[in-house]
Design a protein around this motif. Structure first.
Motif, PDB file in Angstrom:
ATOM      1  N   UNK A 136       2.541   4.301 -26.285  1.00  0.00           N
ATOM      2  CA  UNK A 136       1.400   4.895 -25.603  1.00  0.00           C
ATOM      3  C   UNK A 136       0.998   4.167 -24.338  1.00  0.00           C
ATOM      4  N   UNK A 137       1.891   3.334 -23.778  1.00  0.00           N
ATOM      5  CA  UNK A 137       1.598   2.607 -22.545  1.00  0.00           C
ATOM      6  C   UNK A 137       1.884   3.517 -21.351  1.00  0.00           C
ATOM      7  N   UNK A 138       0.922   3.683 -20.424  1.00  0.00           N
ATOM      8  CA  UNK A 138       1.094   4.614 -19.301  1.00  0.00           C
ATOM      9  C   UNK A 138       2.010   4.066 -18.211  1.00  0.00           C
ATOM     10  N   UNK A 139       2.502   4.974 -17.378  1.00  0.00           N
ATOM     11  CA  UNK A 139       3.333   4.611 -16.235  1.00  0.00           C
ATOM     12  C   UNK A 139       2.422   4.331 -15.047  1.00  0.00           C
ATOM     13  N   UNK A 140       2.465   3.104 -14.490  1.00  0.00           N
ATOM     14  CA  UNK A 140       1.501   2.720 -13.448  1.00  0.00           C
ATOM     15  C   UNK A 140       1.471   3.658 -12.255  1.00  0.00           C
ATOM     16  N   UNK A 141       0.258   4.056 -11.855  1.00  0.00           N
ATOM     17  CA  UNK A 141      -0.031   4.866 -10.666  1.00  0.00           C
ATOM     18  C   UNK A 141       0.450   6.306 -10.784  1.00  0.00           C
ATOM     19  N   UNK A 187       0.822  -1.212   0.000  1.00  0.00           N
ATOM     20  CA  UNK A 187       0.000   0.000   0.000  1.00  0.00           C
ATOM     21  C   UNK A 187       0.861   1.269   0.000  1.00  0.00           C
ATOM     22  N   UNK A 188       1.892   1.306   0.845  1.00  0.00           N
ATOM     23  CA  UNK A 188       2.691   2.531   1.006  1.00  0.00           C
ATOM     24  C   UNK A 188       3.405   2.933  -0.285  1.00  0.00           C
ATOM     25  N   UNK A 189       4.123   2.033  -0.970  1.00  0.00           N
ATOM     26  CA  UNK A 189       4.747   2.461  -2.237  1.00  0.00           C
ATOM     27  C   UNK A 189       3.738   2.896  -3.299  1.00  0.00           C
ATOM     28  N   UNK A 190       2.562   2.262  -3.315  1.00  0.00           N
ATOM     29  CA  UNK A 190       1.537   2.687  -4.273  1.00  0.00           C
ATOM     30  C   UNK A 190       1.083   4.116  -3.960  1.00  0.00           C
ATOM     31  N   UNK A 191       0.907   4.435  -2.664  1.00  0.00           N
ATOM     32  CA  UNK A 191       0.521   5.793  -2.268  1.00  0.00           C
ATOM     33  C   UNK A 191       1.613   6.800  -2.617  1.00  0.00           C
ATOM     34  N   UNK A 192       2.863   6.425  -2.432  1.00  0.00           N
ATOM     35  CA  UNK A 192       3.972   7.330  -2.789  1.00  0.00           C
ATOM     36  C   UNK A 192       4.009   7.577  -4.294  1.00  0.00           C
ATOM     37  N   UNK A 193       3.780   6.532  -5.073  1.00  0.00           N
ATOM     38  CA  UNK A 193       3.737   6.686  -6.532  1.00  0.00           C
ATOM     39  C   UNK A 193       2.556   7.566  -6.939  1.00  0.00           C
ATOM     40  N   UNK A 212      -8.767   4.651 -16.580  1.00  0.00           N
ATOM     41  CA  UNK A 212      -8.938   3.232 -16.883  1.00  0.00           C
ATOM     42  C   UNK A 212      -7.666   2.439 -16.600  1.00  0.00           C
ATOM     43  N   UNK A 213      -6.504   2.999 -16.957  1.00  0.00           N
ATOM     44  CA  UNK A 213      -5.246   2.312 -16.674  1.00  0.00           C
ATOM     45  C   UNK A 213      -5.021   2.206 -15.172  1.00  0.00           C
ATOM     46  N   UNK A 214      -5.352   3.270 -14.442  1.00  0.00           N
ATOM     47  CA  UNK A 214      -5.195   3.262 -12.993  1.00  0.00           C
ATOM     48  C   UNK A 214      -6.081   2.191 -12.365  1.00  0.00           C
ATOM     49  N   UNK A 215      -7.321   2.097 -12.821  1.00  0.00           N
ATOM     50  CA  UNK A 215      -8.248   1.102 -12.271  1.00  0.00           C
ATOM     51  C   UNK A 215      -7.743  -0.311 -12.561  1.00  0.00           C
ATOM     52  N   UNK A 216      -7.266  -0.552 -13.793  1.00  0.00           N
ATOM     53  CA  UNK A 216      -6.754  -1.871 -14.137  1.00  0.00           C
ATOM     54  C   UNK A 216      -5.601  -2.288 -13.236  1.00  0.00           C
ATOM     55  N   UNK A 217      -4.664  -1.360 -13.007  1.00  0.00           N
ATOM     56  CA  UNK A 217      -3.518  -1.666 -12.145  1.00  0.00           C
ATOM     57  C   UNK A 217      -3.942  -1.831 -10.688  1.00  0.00           C
ATOM     58  N   UNK A 218      -4.901  -1.032 -10.254  1.00  0.00           N
ATOM     59  CA  UNK A 218      -5.344  -1.118  -8.862  1.00  0.00           C
ATOM     60  C   UNK A 218      -6.138  -2.400  -8.599  1.00  0.00           C
TER      61      UNK A 218
END
Length: 397
Positions: free
Chosen positions: A356-361, A19-25, A367-373
């Motif tokens: 065109x691939x996004x950087x996660x988080x 959780x913490x690294x995802x929040x930092x990203x 939509x990309x954020x939801x898929x990764x989450x």
């Protein structure tokens, strides 16, 4: 007293090392999106609006994670065919109801448009595909021993579930997203127990095929042969990658400016919010250039190390679980996120072609954020439920 203990147990069941690294990203993402909007308001709108919209997507994603985390391995196993089918329906629907303006700009028919919100259904398909692959591999391994014949049978099953997605993404002209599904498939195959006598020549063949395609793109005759599989803009992207200084005003314009922006940051960066190089589509595809220009080599490496820490923690949770199905799911999620990071950063510094691939988080977009989450939610589910059971026969619990 009982309530306090329950709260403590609930707190301990959350994998805070994920959780913490995802929040930092996410914090890095909000910073990058805000200043990218200042740099390119015509594309992203006002900085405050861009940040608020992305913040809303983060909130929605957290709610989705809290929902996904309630599913244990048994439930994820059982819903896999349904979410896969739902994803296929969305991929078919977008072929008829795709956003025309986005398709004209990006060259891909892969986006819905619902009022002010755009949505890419292939991002929902990624975690659905991971679940389906995990189910297929687990069912097969429960029924059959690993022999060369049975391993080829398993590969056939995996490819059978990949083919519908490949066809639909080809019809959408979304080759970049297809590469993500290939990476997920490759990762799951590696941990599926298939013999290295099969895996080694397969991966060598894929590498040779990739090199052959790149060589063919550089020749007119090769481009004619590949024109059935690739669009003209995809040829241009590969040529720009091979020689970014060839045409810095057209095909290589975005890449060249991204490299200039990252290079201008040097070792320690130009400072908080100090962006002097204009980069198109900076909040999504080229968001890494904001980090490089602001915080230089040190900040850029720090973000990479943060991703590395996140991936290592996901691997640790994978090893801690005694559930085979969970291990296949987590491998797919790790490969999905790892490929996104590798491709996005790689294309920003000309190590890889633009896709065109996004950087996660971090990148702008919901939509990309939801898929990764959703993927993160499935990883968190492992520790949250913390079940040591193994599946019994053929996927029954």
């Amino acid at each position: 007293m009982v309530k306090v203990e329950n709260k403590t147990n609930l707190f301990n069941r959350i994998a805070w090392n994920i959780v913490i690294p995802v929040l930092l990203l996410a914090a890095v993402g909000l910073y990058s999106i805000y200043f990218a909007a200042i740099d390119d308001p015509s594309h992203m709108g006002s900085p405050l609006k861009a940040v608020l919209m992305q913040g809303l997507w983060y909130i929605i994603s957290v709610v989705i994670v809290l929902f996904v985390i309630q599913f244990d391995a048994e439930q994820l196993f059982r819903i896999a065919p349904y979410v896969y089918g739902f994803g296929i329906v969305l991929l078919i629907a977008v072929l008829f109801f795709y956003n025309r303006s986005i398709a004209a700009d990006a060259g891909a028919k892969s986006w819905f448009k619902l009022g002010p919100i755009s949505f890419q259904p292939s991002e929902v398909m990624k975690p659905a595909f991971i679940l389906m692959l995990a189910r297929v591999v687990h069912q097969h391994n429960q029924k059959f021993e690993h022999t060369i014949r049975n391993d080829w049978n398993l590969i056939g099953k995996i490819i059978a579930w990949l083919i519908p997605i490949a066809i639909l993404l080809k019809l959408q002209n979304d080759f970049g997203t297809m590469l993500v599904f290939v990476a997920i498939t490759g990762g799951v195959i590696l941990v599926s127990g298939i013999s290295w006598k099969i895996i080694t020549p397969m991966f060598i063949a894929v590498a040779i095929l990739g090199i052959t395609v790149i060589i063919m793109v550089t020749t007119p005759q090769g481009q004619v042969l590949l024109s059935h599989f690739f669009q003209p803009y995809q040829f241009k992207r590969i040529m720009s990658w091979l020689n970014p200084s060839s045409d810095t005003s057209k095909d290589a314009y975005q890449l060249w400016l991204s490299m200039q922006a990252i290079g201008s940051g040097q070792i320690f960066g130009n400072g908080f919010g100090k962006l002097s190089v204009y980069v198109p589509v900076r909040g999504s595809d080229m968001v890494y250039s904001v980090i490089g220009e602001s915080f230089g080599f040190v900040g850029s490496v720090a973000v990479i190390l943060l991703y590395l820490y996140l991936i290592v923690q996901m691997v640790r949770i994978t090893f801690d679980t005694k559930n085979a199905f969970y291990s296949y799911v987590s491998t797919g999620v790790i490969m999905m996120i790892l490929f996104h990071v590798f491709e996005n950063i790689g294309m920003s510094i000309d190590l890889l072609p633009l896709t065109g691939i996004p950087l996660p988080f971090i990148s702008q977009g919901g939509s990309a954020l939801i898929g990764n989450m959703v993927g993160i939610g499935m990883i968190l589910s492992m520790k949250f439920h913390n079940k040591d059971y193994m599946f019994s026969k053929a996927g029954d619990f």
